[in-house]
Write a protein that holds these residues in place. Structure first.
Motif, PDB file in Angstrom:
ATOM      1  N   PHE A  98       0.872  -1.174   0.000  1.00  0.00           N
ATOM      2  CA  PHE A  98       0.000   0.000   0.000  1.00  0.00           C
ATOM      3  C   PHE A  98       0.913   1.229   0.000  1.00  0.00           C
ATOM      4  O   PHE A  98       1.786   1.357   0.869  1.00  0.00           O
ATOM      5  CB  PHE A  98      -0.912   0.011   1.235  1.00  0.00           C
ATOM      6  N   ALA A  99       0.720   2.092  -0.985  1.00  0.00           N
ATOM      7  CA  ALA A  99       1.558   3.297  -1.093  1.00  0.00           C
ATOM      8  C   ALA A  99       0.662   4.532  -1.061  1.00  0.00           C
ATOM      9  O   ALA A  99      -0.367   4.576  -1.738  1.00  0.00           O
ATOM     10  CB  ALA A  99       2.357   3.259  -2.394  1.00  0.00           C
ATOM     11  N   THR A 100       1.068   5.498  -0.276  1.00  0.00           N
ATOM     12  CA  THR A 100       0.257   6.722  -0.124  1.00  0.00           C
ATOM     13  C   THR A 100       0.543   7.710  -1.251  1.00  0.00           C
ATOM     14  O   THR A 100       1.600   7.681  -1.889  1.00  0.00           O
ATOM     15  CB  THR A 100       0.594   7.406   1.211  1.00  0.00           C
ATOM     16  N   GLU A 101      -0.400   8.637  -1.393  1.00  0.00           N
ATOM     17  CA  GLU A 101      -0.318   9.639  -2.455  1.00  0.00           C
ATOM     18  C   GLU A 101       0.775  10.696  -2.172  1.00  0.00           C
ATOM     19  O   GLU A 101       1.518  11.088  -3.056  1.00  0.00           O
ATOM     20  CB  GLU A 101      -1.694  10.314  -2.510  1.00  0.00           C
ATOM     21  N   VAL A 102       0.836  11.145  -0.931  1.00  0.00           N
ATOM     22  CA  VAL A 102       1.840  12.113  -0.451  1.00  0.00           C
ATOM     23  C   VAL A 102       1.562  13.540  -0.933  1.00  0.00           C
ATOM     24  O   VAL A 102       2.282  14.124  -1.747  1.00  0.00           O
ATOM     25  CB  VAL A 102       3.308  11.714  -0.795  1.00  0.00           C
ATOM     26  N   ARG A 103       0.487  14.083  -0.401  1.00  0.00           N
ATOM     27  CA  ARG A 103       0.200  15.505  -0.611  1.00  0.00           C
ATOM     28  C   ARG A 103       1.280  16.333   0.073  1.00  0.00           C
ATOM     29  O   ARG A 103       1.784  15.923   1.114  1.00  0.00           O
ATOM     30  CB  ARG A 103      -1.174  15.828  -0.011  1.00  0.00           C
ATOM     31  N   PRO A 104       1.678  17.494  -0.416  1.00  0.00           N
ATOM     32  CA  PRO A 104       1.135  18.109  -1.634  1.00  0.00           C
ATOM     33  C   PRO A 104       1.942  17.828  -2.905  1.00  0.00           C
ATOM     34  O   PRO A 104       1.514  18.187  -3.989  1.00  0.00           O
ATOM     35  CB  PRO A 104       1.212  19.612  -1.309  1.00  0.00           C
ATOM     36  N   ARG A 105       3.118  17.164  -2.801  1.00  0.00           N
ATOM     37  CA  ARG A 105       3.973  17.047  -3.984  1.00  0.00           C
ATOM     38  C   ARG A 105       3.841  15.709  -4.714  1.00  0.00           C
ATOM     39  O   ARG A 105       4.521  15.464  -5.699  1.00  0.00           O
ATOM     40  CB  ARG A 105       5.442  17.309  -3.604  1.00  0.00           C
ATOM     41  N   ASN A 106       2.967  14.852  -4.175  1.00  0.00           N
ATOM     42  CA  ASN A 106       2.637  13.607  -4.885  1.00  0.00           C
ATOM     43  C   ASN A 106       3.824  12.693  -5.200  1.00  0.00           C
ATOM     44  O   ASN A 106       3.883  12.058  -6.253  1.00  0.00           O
ATOM     45  CB  ASN A 106       1.881  13.917  -6.191  1.00  0.00           C
ATOM     46  N   GLN A 107       4.770  12.609  -4.260  1.00  0.00           N
ATOM     47  CA  GLN A 107       5.900  11.698  -4.474  1.00  0.00           C
ATOM     48  C   GLN A 107       5.436  10.248  -4.561  1.00  0.00           C
ATOM     49  O   GLN A 107       6.173   9.393  -5.045  1.00  0.00           O
ATOM     50  CB  GLN A 107       6.924  11.824  -3.341  1.00  0.00           C
ATOM     51  N   GLY A 108       4.216   9.978  -4.080  1.00  0.00           N
ATOM     52  CA  GLY A 108       3.670   8.620  -4.162  1.00  0.00           C
ATOM     53  C   GLY A 108       3.619   8.114  -5.596  1.00  0.00           C
ATOM     54  O   GLY A 108       3.736   6.907  -5.852  1.00  0.00           O
ATOM     55  N   LEU A 109       3.463   9.041  -6.553  1.00  0.00           N
ATOM     56  CA  LEU A 109       3.433   8.640  -7.966  1.00  0.00           C
ATOM     57  C   LEU A 109       4.759   8.006  -8.374  1.00  0.00           C
ATOM     58  O   LEU A 109       4.789   7.062  -9.171  1.00  0.00           O
ATOM     59  CB  LEU A 109       3.137   9.855  -8.859  1.00  0.00           C
ATOM     60  N   LEU A 110       5.852   8.546  -7.837  1.00  0.00           N
ATOM     61  CA  LEU A 110       7.170   7.968  -8.139  1.00  0.00           C
ATOM     62  C   LEU A 110       7.274   6.572  -7.535  1.00  0.00           C
ATOM     63  O   LEU A 110       7.820   5.650  -8.134  1.00  0.00           O
ATOM     64  CB  LEU A 110       8.284   8.860  -7.562  1.00  0.00           C
ATOM     65  N   THR A 111       6.723   6.444  -6.336  1.00  0.00           N
ATOM     66  CA  THR A 111       6.790   5.145  -5.644  1.00  0.00           C
ATOM     67  C   THR A 111       5.995   4.082  -6.390  1.00  0.00           C
ATOM     68  O   THR A 111       6.502   2.983  -6.624  1.00  0.00           O
ATOM     69  CB  THR A 111       6.277   5.304  -4.198  1.00  0.00           C
ATOM     70  N   ILE A 112       4.754   4.419  -6.769  1.00  0.00           N
ATOM     71  CA  ILE A 112       3.943   3.373  -7.429  1.00  0.00           C
ATOM     72  C   ILE A 112       4.530   3.008  -8.797  1.00  0.00           C
ATOM     73  O   ILE A 112       4.434   1.881  -9.233  1.00  0.00           O
ATOM     74  CB  ILE A 112       2.438   3.727  -7.529  1.00  0.00           C
ATOM     75  N   ARG A 113       5.181   3.978  -9.436  1.00  0.00           N
ATOM     76  CA  ARG A 113       5.829   3.659 -10.715  1.00  0.00           C
ATOM     77  C   ARG A 113       6.981   2.673 -10.490  1.00  0.00           C
ATOM     78  O   ARG A 113       7.095   1.671 -11.190  1.00  0.00           O
ATOM     79  CB  ARG A 113       6.340   4.943 -11.385  1.00  0.00           C
ATOM     80  N   ALA A 114       7.794   2.952  -9.464  1.00  0.00           N
ATOM     81  CA  ALA A 114       8.944   2.065  -9.173  1.00  0.00           C
ATOM     82  C   ALA A 114       8.457   0.666  -8.789  1.00  0.00           C
ATOM     83  O   ALA A 114       9.011  -0.342  -9.242  1.00  0.00           O
ATOM     84  CB  ALA A 114       9.791   2.661  -8.054  1.00  0.00           C
ATOM     85  N   LEU A 115       7.406   0.611  -7.964  1.00  0.00           N
ATOM     86  CA  LEU A 115       6.899  -0.698  -7.530  1.00  0.00           C
ATOM     87  C   LEU A 115       6.262  -1.434  -8.709  1.00  0.00           C
ATOM     88  O   LEU A 115       6.468  -2.641  -8.896  1.00  0.00           O
ATOM     89  CB  LEU A 115       5.902  -0.531  -6.377  1.00  0.00           C
ATOM     90  N   ASN A 116       5.509  -0.691  -9.502  1.00  0.00           N
ATOM     91  CA  ASN A 116       4.883  -1.282 -10.686  1.00  0.00           C
ATOM     92  C   ASN A 116       5.942  -1.861 -11.621  1.00  0.00           C
ATOM     93  O   ASN A 116       5.830  -2.997 -12.094  1.00  0.00           O
ATOM     94  CB  ASN A 116       4.064  -0.214 -11.412  1.00  0.00           C
ATOM     95  N   ASP A 117       6.993  -1.053 -11.870  1.00  0.00           N
ATOM     96  CA  ASP A 117       8.037  -1.500 -12.801  1.00  0.00           C
ATOM     97  C   ASP A 117       8.786  -2.726 -12.270  1.00  0.00           C
ATOM     98  O   ASP A 117       9.352  -3.495 -13.035  1.00  0.00           O
ATOM     99  CB  ASP A 117       9.019  -0.362 -13.095  1.00  0.00           C
TER     100      ASP A 117
END
Ligand code: RI2
Length: 309
Positions: free
Chosen positions: A147-166
Motif C-alpha cells: 500500500f503506497a500513499t499519495e503524499v500531498r502536496p507534492r505527490n511523491q507517491g506517484l514515483l513510488t507506485i511507478r517504481a513498484l509497478n516496474d
C-alpha cells in the motif's frame, strides 16, 4: 551541472530524496571546486565555503546534505596548501557517492531479511532506501502486496507506485488519509527518513508520524531504512532538526488563498516520529533499535562525547 543550477533544482525538488540530494550536492561542489581558477588558499577556501553554504541553504531538514557536504569540506578546511585543498575534493566526493550507492545495496539486503514471508507492506513518500528493501524482498518472493500513499502536496507517491509497478509488485495506491483504514491488513510499515536524531526519533515526510501512530494502534511494526549519513550528529548537543516549511502554493493555489482572508495555509514538509513508534532502523552497518542511534553517530560518523563542549 553548475553549482547554482544544482542548488535551484534541489530547492525546487526537481532533485529530491535525502540521498540523491546529498550525492548531487557533493557532485556539484566537486565540479565547482575543480572549476575555480588560480586562487590563493584563503580565497579558494572562502569560495568553497560560500558554495557549501549555498547548497546547505536549499533544504534545511535532510541532514544527509550537511553530512555529505562536510565530508568534502573537511579536506578543504584542513588543507595547508592550495594543491592539497584542490587534490582532496574529487577523491572525497567520489568516495561519498560510491559509499552511498553501496549503502543502498546493503540496506536492501538487510532490510529484506526483516520483511516477513507473504508480507503486506505500507510505505509513505518516495524513499529509495525503503523501496530498495521492498524490491529485494519481492525478489526473494516475500511480498504479497504494497500500500503506497499519495503524499500531498507534492505527490511523491506517484514515483513510488511507478517504481513498484516496474518491479512487478502488486501495489495499492491510497490517499494519505486512507492509511489507518488499511492498517489492520499491514504486516510492516517500511519508510525512509531525512534525519535520525541521537534519541532515535525519525524525521520524515509530513504524515509519517500519523501513519506510525496508526501502525502502533494496530500493532504493526515500523521499519525505517536509513543510510548512516542520515543520522544527525548535532542533535547530540540538543540541536533540533529544522522542519522545512515550503511555499504555500504547493497546498492551495494563490488566487484561491488570496480570497480567504482569514485562512493561513501551512506547509511543513516533514514531521517527527518518536523512537517509541519505531521498531527497527536498517542501516548499511546493520539493523538497530532506534535507541542505538548514538552508536551510529559515534562509531560511523566519528562524533563522540569530546565533540560536545
Ligand atoms: P531516500 C524524501 O524527502 C522523503 O521524506 C523520503 O522518505 C526521504 O527523502 C528519504 O529518501 P523529499 O526530498 O534518501 O521528498 O531514501 O522531501 O531516497
Amino acid at each position: 551541472m553548475s553549482l547554482e543550477d544544482t542548488a535551484k533544482k534541489i530547492k525546487a525538488m526537481e532533485i529530491r530524496g535525502a540521498a540523491l540530494i546529498a550525492r548531487s550536492a557533493v557532485e556539484a561542489l566537486c565540479e565547482y571546486g575543480e572549476g575555480l581558477g588560480e586562487l590563493a588558499l584563503t580565497d579558494f577556501k572562502e569560495a568553497m565555503e560560500n558554495a557549501a553554504e549555498l547548497l546547505l541553504a536549499t533544504r534545511p531538514t535532510a541532514v544527509s546534505l550537511p553530512n555529505a557536504v562536510n565530508i568534502v569540506m573537511k579536506g578543504v578546511r584542513n588543507a595547508d596548501t592550495i594543491a592539497e585543498a584542490r587534490a582532496g575534493i574529487r577523491p572525497s566526493s567520489e568516495k561519498f557517492i560510491r559509499n552511498s550507492k553501496d549503502a543502498l545495496q546493503k540496506i536492501a539486503e538487510i532490510g529484506a531479511r526483516h520483511i516477513p514471508e507473504d508480507a503486506t507492506l505500507m510505505t509513505h513518500c518516495n524513499s529509495q532506501a525503503a523501496i530498495a528493501c521492498i524490491i529485494e524482498a519481492h525478489r526473494q518472493g516475500k511480498v504479497r502486496e504494497v500500500f503506497a500513499t499519495e503524499v500531498r502536496p507534492r505527490n511523491q507517491g506517484l514515483l513510488t507506485i511507478r517504481a513498484l509497478n516496474d518491479a512487478g509488485i502488486k501495489t495499492n495506491f491510497i490517499v494519505d488519509s486512507g492509511a489507518r483504514f488499511f492498517m489492520k491488513k499491514i504486516d510492516l510499515l517500511v519508510i525512509g527518513t531525512d534525519a535520525v536524531t541521537v534519541n532515535g526519533a525519525v524525521v520524515n515526510k509530513i504524515g509519517t508520524s500519523q501513519i506510525a501512530l496508526a501502525a502502533r494502534e494496530a500493532r504493526t511494526p515500523v521499519m525505517v531504512a536509513a543510510e548512516t549519513f542520515k543520522f544527525a550528529p548535532r542533535t547530540i548537543t540538543g540541536d533540533l532538526i529544522e522542519i522545512e516549511e515550503r511555499d504555500t502554493a504547493e497546498v492551495l493555489d494563490r488566487p484561491i488563498a488570496a480570497q480567504l482572508e482569514n485562512v493561513t495555509v501551512r506547509n511543513p514538509a516533514f514531521d517527527v516520529t518518536p523512537a517509541d513508534f519505531i521498531d527497527l532502523i536498517v542501516t548499511e552497518k546493520g539493523a538497530i533499535p532506534p535507541e542505538m542511534a548514538y552508536i551510529i553517530i559515534r562509531d560511523h560518523l566519528g562524533w563522540n562525547l569530546e565533540d560536545i563542549r
